[in-house]
Write a protein that holds these residues in place. Structure first.
Motif, PDB file in Angstrom:
ATOM      1  N   ILE A   7       0.782  -1.288  -0.068  1.00 51.85           N
ATOM      2  CA  ILE A   7      -0.001  -0.173  -0.085  1.00 51.85           C
ATOM      3  C   ILE A   7       0.940   1.304   0.054  1.00 51.85           C
ATOM      4  CG2 ILE A   7      -1.720   1.256   1.188  1.00 51.85           C
ATOM      5  CD1 ILE A   7      -2.811  -1.441   0.151  1.00 51.85           C
ATOM      6  N   PRO A   8       0.462   2.344  -0.891  1.00 49.80           N
ATOM      7  CA  PRO A   8       1.217   3.513  -0.872  1.00 49.80           C
ATOM      8  C   PRO A   8       0.860   4.326   0.371  1.00 49.80           C
ATOM      9  CG  PRO A   8      -0.462   3.783  -2.667  1.00 49.80           C
ATOM     10  CD  PRO A   8      -0.454   2.171  -1.902  1.00 49.80           C
ATOM     11  N   LEU A   9       1.574   4.356   1.534  1.00 47.50           N
ATOM     12  CA  LEU A   9       1.151   4.872   2.697  1.00 47.50           C
ATOM     13  C   LEU A   9       0.920   6.432   2.683  1.00 47.50           C
ATOM     14  CD1 LEU A   9       3.306   3.035   5.523  1.00 47.50           C
ATOM     15  CD2 LEU A   9       0.890   2.544   4.725  1.00 47.50           C
ATOM     16  N   SER A  10       1.571   7.085   1.652  1.00 49.88           N
ATOM     17  CA  SER A  10       1.546   8.618   1.506  1.00 49.88           C
ATOM     18  C   SER A  10       0.051   9.186   0.922  1.00 49.88           C
ATOM     19  CB  SER A  10       2.523   8.956   0.255  1.00 49.88           C
ATOM     20  OG  SER A  10       2.002   8.494  -0.923  1.00 49.88           O
ATOM     21  N   GLU A  11      -0.859   8.093   1.036  1.00 55.58           N
ATOM     22  CA  GLU A  11      -2.104   8.376   0.484  1.00 55.58           C
ATOM     23  C   GLU A  11      -2.793   8.595   1.817  1.00 55.58           C
ATOM     24  OE1 GLU A  11      -3.751   5.878  -2.511  1.00 55.58           O
ATOM     25  OE2 GLU A  11      -2.040   6.377  -3.961  1.00 55.58           O
ATOM     26  N   TYR A  12      -2.234   8.400   2.769  1.00 52.17           N
ATOM     27  CA  TYR A  12      -2.929   8.542   4.176  1.00 52.17           C
ATOM     28  C   TYR A  12      -2.405   9.358   5.060  1.00 52.17           C
ATOM     29  CZ  TYR A  12      -4.897   4.327   1.863  1.00 52.17           C
ATOM     30  OH  TYR A  12      -5.551   3.286   1.214  1.00 52.17           O
ATOM     31  N   THR A  13      -3.145   9.625   6.264  1.00 55.99           N
ATOM     32  CA  THR A  13      -2.778  10.420   7.199  1.00 55.99           C
ATOM     33  C   THR A  13      -2.173   9.819   8.259  1.00 55.99           C
ATOM     34  OG1 THR A  13      -4.621  11.162   8.049  1.00 55.99           O
ATOM     35  CG2 THR A  13      -3.891  12.611   6.325  1.00 55.99           C
ATOM     36  N   HIS A  14      -3.067   8.867   8.741  1.00 56.11           N
ATOM     37  CA  HIS A  14      -2.663   7.939   9.843  1.00 56.11           C
ATOM     38  C   HIS A  14      -2.597   6.614   9.597  1.00 56.11           C
ATOM     39  CE1 HIS A  14      -4.097  12.183  11.217  1.00 56.11           C
ATOM     40  NE2 HIS A  14      -3.726  11.768  12.571  1.00 56.11           N
ATOM     41  N   VAL A  15      -1.746   5.871  10.341  1.00 59.36           N
ATOM     42  CA  VAL A  15      -1.819   4.572  10.164  1.00 59.36           C
ATOM     43  C   VAL A  15      -1.936   4.019  11.779  1.00 59.36           C
ATOM     44  CG1 VAL A  15      -0.590   2.198   9.840  1.00 59.36           C
ATOM     45  CG2 VAL A  15      -0.235   4.026   8.158  1.00 59.36           C
ATOM     46  N   LEU A  16      -3.006   3.219  12.056  1.00 61.70           N
ATOM     47  CA  LEU A  16      -3.637   2.702  13.270  1.00 61.70           C
ATOM     48  C   LEU A  16      -3.245   1.181  13.485  1.00 61.70           C
ATOM     49  CD1 LEU A  16      -5.607   5.024  12.405  1.00 61.70           C
ATOM     50  CD2 LEU A  16      -6.658   4.300  14.519  1.00 61.70           C
ATOM     51  N   LEU A  17      -2.344   0.799  14.394  1.00 63.40           N
ATOM     52  CA  LEU A  17      -2.235  -0.407  14.678  1.00 63.40           C
ATOM     53  C   LEU A  17      -2.897  -0.881  16.140  1.00 63.40           C
ATOM     54  CD1 LEU A  17       0.654   0.734  13.146  1.00 63.40           C
ATOM     55  CD2 LEU A  17       1.765  -1.377  13.967  1.00 63.40           C
ATOM     56  N   PRO A  18      -3.803  -1.670  15.908  1.00 64.23           N
ATOM     57  CA  PRO A  18      -4.346  -2.031  17.054  1.00 64.23           C
ATOM     58  C   PRO A  18      -3.546  -3.277  17.722  1.00 64.23           C
ATOM     59  CG  PRO A  18      -5.617  -2.339  15.278  1.00 64.23           C
ATOM     60  CD  PRO A  18      -4.365  -2.266  14.817  1.00 64.23           C
ATOM     61  N   GLY A  19      -3.930  -3.714  18.971  1.00 64.12           N
ATOM     62  CA  GLY A  19      -2.957  -4.872  19.678  1.00 64.12           C
ATOM     63  C   GLY A  19      -2.859  -5.963  18.918  1.00 64.12           C
ATOM     64  N   GLY A  20      -1.969  -6.811  18.967  1.00 57.76           N
ATOM     65  CA  GLY A  20      -1.545  -8.077  18.149  1.00 57.76           C
ATOM     66  C   GLY A  20      -0.007  -8.105  18.388  1.00 57.76           C
TER      67      GLY A  20
END
Length: 848
Positions: free
Chosen positions: A651-664
């Motif tokens: 995924i091109p992360l530059s297209e998003y403002t936030h990346v959320l990582l739940p527990g895991g």
């Protein structure tokens, strides 16, 4: 294999070959083979075109079959209790005699008096509910067999049962998860059954069918009612006020069969002793039924009767007897286990046996059950009083939406409350008319009320099957005064009127206090309409109509220097929003403040639209991912992208403002993606990570702070002088089932904006923390010196966590990494701390 239930041999008679479960629980233990029926009802096999249990059912098949029976049988009608998120109907079969069916309205009128404490003379109400976890499918199949039996049988015990009782049967309490599982397991079933536990039929994809559309465990939502399935279920409960509730589940495949009573020492103290005595009497019927089947079973171990948010315990605090049943799970057609091969039909047979034993046991104990419910609601402490009343006074400063959420919850649980007609001062706290509630203790639902606000910290047994505390005072982060006495003349059943904004052309700006829960939703709607919005990095005050109004940091400003068309668009958005959401909005005619920053100050920062991405899939905690998605989707209305961990590197992360990582555990993500994620943050993105995700960030050198993980905390417990018999006790002390702790916030940090004060209650259920951070200005919150507010947490944890960091924001280039040691969104009931996520979305990109 489960034999066919019925075969058609004549137009007017049905000859039945039934599984031994039926014979094991019939009156006088006699066989009911050759059961005849003159009704000509369609059997499950005839309806499906194959024997029940050959394939896993879909929810639509179940609903159509219930409707078929309702059309054919005078004993059966349908109760509709709403739809799931995916718009699947939730149906319950109401089965009773023809005479009772003709008088259901009268019976329901009688049931409205169930909480009065008066002697009951009506029919017994029995509710058997199945498959609230969608991948525990044997229950739903059992429900169809049982529905058919009760609708068609002329056996004497069935006729007596239906004359004296109304039986409610809910086959599937989680329609969306049920279909997710059924489709999975049917897709991977071949012509030859495979018992290998590794086979894909037995190993579901992510998310599993256990959870609903938003990956929520609906059997943890009976108190919180965040989901429509739960709201419909609880409405059904209070409509019928059952005397007995059977709650049917599946457990580990290598287990046997469990039914309550559970561990006696782990029963909640608010549950009456008589409740457990009746549960034990009912258990005698289950033992007899399963002994006839030759099925091993156990009671009084593993499972408890503590958390009232489950299907077997919610009835216990509402005047009913709730009983949990757990069958070992085949998770498919047949699975090899430590005991033997376990089939779906085995599981159906066992649940069928205890379903019938539930009916026969409840019928045999009819009078004790009726008397128990009457006695539960008797007494002066559960009668409505006049004049001066004692109770709880509750408020949320500047946050009418928070209180409105609580109002809705109390109404659904049929808890009486009042609004204030004038401000009240109690225990040095001010409770305003708008945003406060008074909940009297003297009411029918007193027991449930006490349970919902229970804040005990002392326990005989530190072992908990679920959380040890769920105090709503902390979950909602409320101002609360207990033991308050108020005169009736300051109370009203009518809510106070809300101020509506009159937007005039001469106004220069709109101001919105960020402490209001509705503010974030309004902000998102404004951003989507390209309305310019700014937030205050520092507090300020303005004078409006001669009155001083204070605005804390985080408060929003909508500048009104724009075109006429934009002005009209804004006016339309605000007007429509206030029709549906409680929120105070102030218009001002000057940019000058009376104190603090002016409206044109550089300390007002523009807010940019957000586009978040949540990492999901294998290795990610289902419930935590679902809670984040639920919040962003339903509470903020943000279009949110979900991407599996196995695909996120593409995924091109530059297209998003936030990346959320739940527990895991994120074992499927490698160092290459870690570098990509670090670059995303350096270029201005924000990473929000919680609990187990922090371990992955730490392993991949994306954290500056040092973690304290489970290995660190276990070393705090001294086991040198313990015997082998103390092993379970030590394990219980080392477990954090769920306790409420207090955080101390740095209220000047943007992640804390909108919090009413520096104290924040959170739910902790994982042994995880930080060492003191060496990064300047990164600490947002730390655990209080004495962190435990409610529930159980071993002293070793309390000492180690005391005044250590809990929330950090580490700058990384133009962006930041937000680090949360705990899940601040717990089950979407933790409204007090969910604002942390809104702050991370809207403020951290501007201030980090």
């Amino acid at each position: 294999m489960l034999r066919a239930l019925l075969y058609f041999f004549a137009a007017s008679y049905l000859f039945v070959t039934l599984p031994s479960a039926f014979a094991a629980t019939t009156q006088n233990l006699s066989s009911v083979s050759n059961l005849t029926s003159s009704s000509g009802l369609t059997s499950p096999e005839a309806f499906l075109g194959y024997p029940l249990g050959k394939w896993h059912l879909r929810h639509d098949q179940i609903n159509y079959y219930l409707k078929q029976l309702a059309n054919e049988s005078e004993r059966l009608s349908i109760e509709h209790s709403g739809e799931s998120f995916e718009q699947r109907q939730q149906l319950t079969a109401v089965i009773t005699s023809k005479s009772n069916q003709a008088h259901l309205d009268e019976i329901l009128t009688q049931r409205k008096e169930a909480k009065s404490g008066k002697k009951q003379n009506g029919p017994l109400i029995i509710w058997l509910a199945y498959s609230i976890h969608g991948d525990e499918a044997s229950g739903a199949h059992t429900a169809l067999a049982l529905s058919y039996l009760l609708a068609s049988s002329n056996d004497s015990w069935v006729k007596q049962l239906l004359d004296e009782a109304v039986v409610l049967i809910t086959p599937t309490q989680n329609p969306d998860g049920f279909d997710r599982f059924s489709n999975w397991t049917n897709n991977y079933r071949g012509q030859v059954d495979v018992s290998d536990p590794r086979h894909k039929e037995h190993k579901q994809n992510w998310p599993t069918g256990r959870t609903n559309h938003y990956f929520a465990d609906l059997n943890r939502d009976w108190l919180f009612l965040r989901h429509p399935e739960s709201r419909g279920r609880v409405a059904l409960f209070h409509k019928w006020q059952p005397h007995y509730v059977g709650d049917f589940h599946e457990m580990n495949s290598d287990s046997s069969y469990f039914f309550q009573p559970g561990v006696p020492e782990r029963t909640h103290p608010l549950t009456p002793e008589k409740n457990q005595q009746l549960t034990e009497k009912l258990a005698q019927f289950h033992r007899q039924a399963l002994d006839k089947e030759g099925q091993e079973y156990f009671s009084r171990q593993v499972f408890d009767d503590y958390f009232y948010g489950k299907g077997s315990t919610y009835p216990d605090i509402n005047g009913s007897i709730g009983v949990l049943f757990e069958q070992s799970s085949p998770k498919g057609q047949v699975q090899a286990t430590d005991n033997s091969e376990l089939t779906l039909n085995d599981a159906i047979n066992n649940h069928l046996a205890t379903s019938i034993s539930s009916l026969k046991g409840a019928l045999a104990l009819k009078e004790p059950l009726l008397d128990y419910q009457s006695q539960f609601y008797q007494g002066r402490d559960k009668a409505k009083l006049k004049g001066r009343q004692a109770g709880y006074l509750i408020g949320a400063n500047e946050n009418r939406a928070r209180v409105k959420d609580l109002e809705d919850l109390l109404k659904q649980h049929q808890i009486t409350f009042y609004y204030l007609t004038k401000p009240v001062t109690q225990k040095n706290r001010e409770f305003a008319v708008n945003g406060s509630l008074f909940i009297p203790l003297h009411q029918a639902q007193k027991s449930l009320l006490l349970a919902m606000f229970d804040n005990r910290k002392e326990f005989n047994d530190p072992t908990f099957y679920d959380v040890s505390s769920w105090n709503l005072e902390d979950a909602y982060d409320l101002d609360m005064a207990r033991g308050v006495k108020l005169d009736i003349d300051v109370l009203s059943t009518e809510p106070p009127a809300l101020d509506k904004l009159t937007l005039k052309p001469e106004a220069v700006a709109l101001l919105i206090n960020w402490q209001q829960d509705s503010a974030a939703l309004l902000l998102e709607q404004l951003l989507e309409k390209n309305i310019h919005v700014k937030f205050a990095a520092k507090p300020f005050s303005v004078r409006v109509n001669g009155k001083e109004q204070h605005y804390p940091a985080g408060s929003l400003q909508v500048p009104l220097k724009q075109s006429k068309s934009s002005f009209e668009k804004l006016k339309s958005i605000i007007t429509q929003f206030q029709q549906n959401h409680p929120i105070n909005i102030t218009s001002v005619n000057t940019s000058a403040s009376s104190s603090g920053i002016d409206l044109g100050s550089p300390d007002f920062h523009s807010i940019k639209p957000v586009k978040p991405l949540i990492i999901t899939g294998y290795g990610v905690d289902e419930s935590e991912a679902g809670e984040l998605w639920y919040y962003l989707d339903t509470k903020l209305g943000i279009p949110t992208t979900l991407v599996d961990a196995t695909r996120v590197s593409q995924i091109p992360l530059s297209e998003y403002t936030h990346v959320l990582l739940p527990g895991g555990h994120y074992s499927s993500m490698n160092e290459v993606f870690a570098r990509k994620l670090g670059q995303f943050a350096s270029k201005g993105g924000v990473v929000i990570a919680q609990k187990g995700a922090l371990s992955w960030l730490n392993k991949n050198h994306l954290l500056k702070a040092d973690l304290k993980e489970s290995r660190f905390f276990k070393l705090l417990f001294d086991s040198s002088d313990l015997s082998f018999g103390d092993k379970d006790t030590l394990s219980a002390r080392q477990s954090i089932g769920g306790a409420i702790l207090e955080l101390k916030l740095d209220t000047s940090h943007p992640l804390s904006f909108g919090m009413p004060d520096s104290k924040l209650p959170i739910l902790k259920n994982k042994a995880l923390g930080f060492e003191d951070s060496s990064t300047p200005f990164s600490q947002v919150a730390k655990y209080a010196q004495r962190p435990l507010l409610s529930g159980y947490l071993a002293k070793e944890y309390q000492r180690s966590l005391s005044e250590s960091p809990a929330i950090l924001v580490e700058p990384r280039g133009k962006g930041a990494v937000v680090l949360l040691a705990d899940n601040l969104m717990f089950r979407n009931i933790w409204l007090g701390s969910e604002k942390i996520y809104a702050n991370a979305l809207y403020f951290i990109p501007a201030l980090n």
